[in-house]
Write a protein that holds these residues in place. Structure first.
Motif, PDB file in Angstrom:
ATOM      1  N   LEU A  52      14.649  37.503  -9.287  1.00 39.38           N
ATOM      2  CA  LEU A  52      14.250  35.835  -9.423  1.00 39.38           C
ATOM      3  C   LEU A  52      13.243  35.633 -10.234  1.00 39.38           C
ATOM      4  O   LEU A  52      13.165  34.366 -10.860  1.00 39.38           O
ATOM      5  CB  LEU A  52      13.867  35.508  -7.967  1.00 39.38           C
TER       6      LEU A  52
ATOM      7  N   MET B 146      17.502  28.929 -11.164  1.00 43.88           N
ATOM      8  CA  MET B 146      16.796  28.786  -9.829  1.00 43.88           C
ATOM      9  C   MET B 146      17.460  27.602  -8.834  1.00 43.88           C
ATOM     10  O   MET B 146      17.889  27.904  -7.803  1.00 43.88           O
ATOM     11  CB  MET B 146      15.445  28.668  -9.923  1.00 43.88           C
TER      12      MET B 146
ATOM     13  N   LEU C  87      20.626  28.992  -7.699  1.00 45.36           N
ATOM     14  CA  LEU C  87      20.683  30.063  -6.551  1.00 45.36           C
ATOM     15  C   LEU C  87      20.038  29.312  -4.999  1.00 45.36           C
ATOM     16  O   LEU C  87      20.296  29.874  -4.092  1.00 45.36           O
ATOM     17  CB  LEU C  87      19.550  30.998  -7.288  1.00 45.36           C
TER      18      LEU C  87
END
Length: 327
Positions: free
Chosen positions: A80, A88, A91
């Motif tokens: 990450l 992000m 995700l």
């Protein structure tokens, strides 16, 4: 302390030497200091410790809601810290968080039906899909859309607001759900309802859960593994029954002893933990628990304990653990 799994295929989430520090006028606040763990798909990892131990900061760092200073977080094998802002956002559809303050986490100007599909809107879902999902998830959390859909957060009780927050989280069908003290602000009678709801939804959708709490009883009831933190460090990880019946770290023992006990003469299971938690601006050398530990020795001041395997399915970071492995 890396947990008990080794194969990447068996790991959904892995944190390695995670460090979160915040510069202040008084110095650098060391909120999380070298935390490592991993979670298998479908498991619930309970994270427990006193206020200020870094458990909530750890949860936020996993989603990069708080940037971490160093270390690595891998989700489904993807690092990450290497993901850009757009990635992000993508995700986070698979990584949702339920916050401690249910009312504070909801937009007071929006209706419940709109709040629960915020994530879907961001992902580009159309009106028909959002309407269908809003009805579905509100029914699942016990808030029928015909009754609660047009209500705004200020008209909700704490338990109802937390149900809305849960509905918002599951609307995007996450793989990982991080629950940050999700019942601490609720009455005891409502706590049980919310815990049962989270467990039922976990079974239905097969998501993985990180459950953060200071309440040892709550964590024990929902967790497959327990991770105990103290002043930014992980001190013990293990199976809940092992950790609760025979804690290996003196801090874990002290936490258990501090639980109110109606049958005990002093009102608690054991002696109270003495002293205050040190400042994360200037943590003790060596073992961070040594200033409050009844077993502390010179070695504890001079050397930080290295995490070690302690019996079947457990790890402990202590020079002088309480129980022999396997007991």
């Amino acid at each position: 302390m890396t947990g008990l799994l080794t194969k990447d295929s068996d790991v959904l989430l892995r944190a390695e030497e995670l460090v979160v520090e915040f510069p202040t006028k008084a110095g650098v606040l060391q909120a999380v200091s070298g935390v490592s763990f991993q979670v298998a798909p479908g498991q619930t990892l309970g994270i427990v410790g006193e206020s200020g131990c870094g458990k909530s900061t750890t949860g936020r760092a996993l989603l990069r809601l708080s940037d971490f200073t160093s270390g690595s977080v891998q989700f489904l094998g993807e690092k990450l810290e290497q993901a850009g802002h757009r990635r992000m956002r993508e995700l986070r559809r698979s990584m949702q968080m339920i916050f401690q303050d249910p009312l504070g986490s909801l937009n007071p100007r929006r209706k419940v039906r709109d709040i629960v599909v915020e994530g879907l809107r961001v992902a580009g879902a159309g009106d028909d899909e959002c309407a269908r999902v809003a009805r579905e998830v509100l029914d699942q959390v016990g808030l029928p859309i015909d009754r609660f859909g047009d209500v705004r957060p200020r008209a909700l009780s704490g338990g109802q607001a937390q149900r809305v927050a849960i509905a918002r989280a599951i609307a995007v069908r996450p793989t990982l759900l991080i629950c940050d003290e999700p019942v601490s602000a609720l009455d005891v009678s409502v706590q049980a309802q919310i815990l049962n709801l989270i467990e039922d939804l976990k079974q239905e959708y097969a998501f993985t859960v990180l459950f953060i709490s200071h309440d040892l009883g709550v964590v024990r009831s929902v967790s497959d593994q327990i991770m105990v933190m103290y002043l930014g460090k992980v001190v013990e990880i293990g199976d809940p029954e092992q950790v609760y019946s025979a804690p290996a770290h003196p801090y874990t023992r002290a936490l258990l002893d501090s639980v109110p006990d109606a049958t005990a003469e002093e009102g608690f299971a054991g002696p109270a933990l003495k002293g205050d938690i040190p400042s994360p601006l200037s943590p003790p050398s060596g073992c961070r628990f040594r200033t409050r530990c009844p077993r502390a020795a010179d070695l504890c001041r001079e050397q930080e304990p290295t995490p070690r395997t302690w019996g079947a399915g457990r790890q402990v970071a202590c020079h002088f653990p309480l129980d022999s492995p396997g007991q």
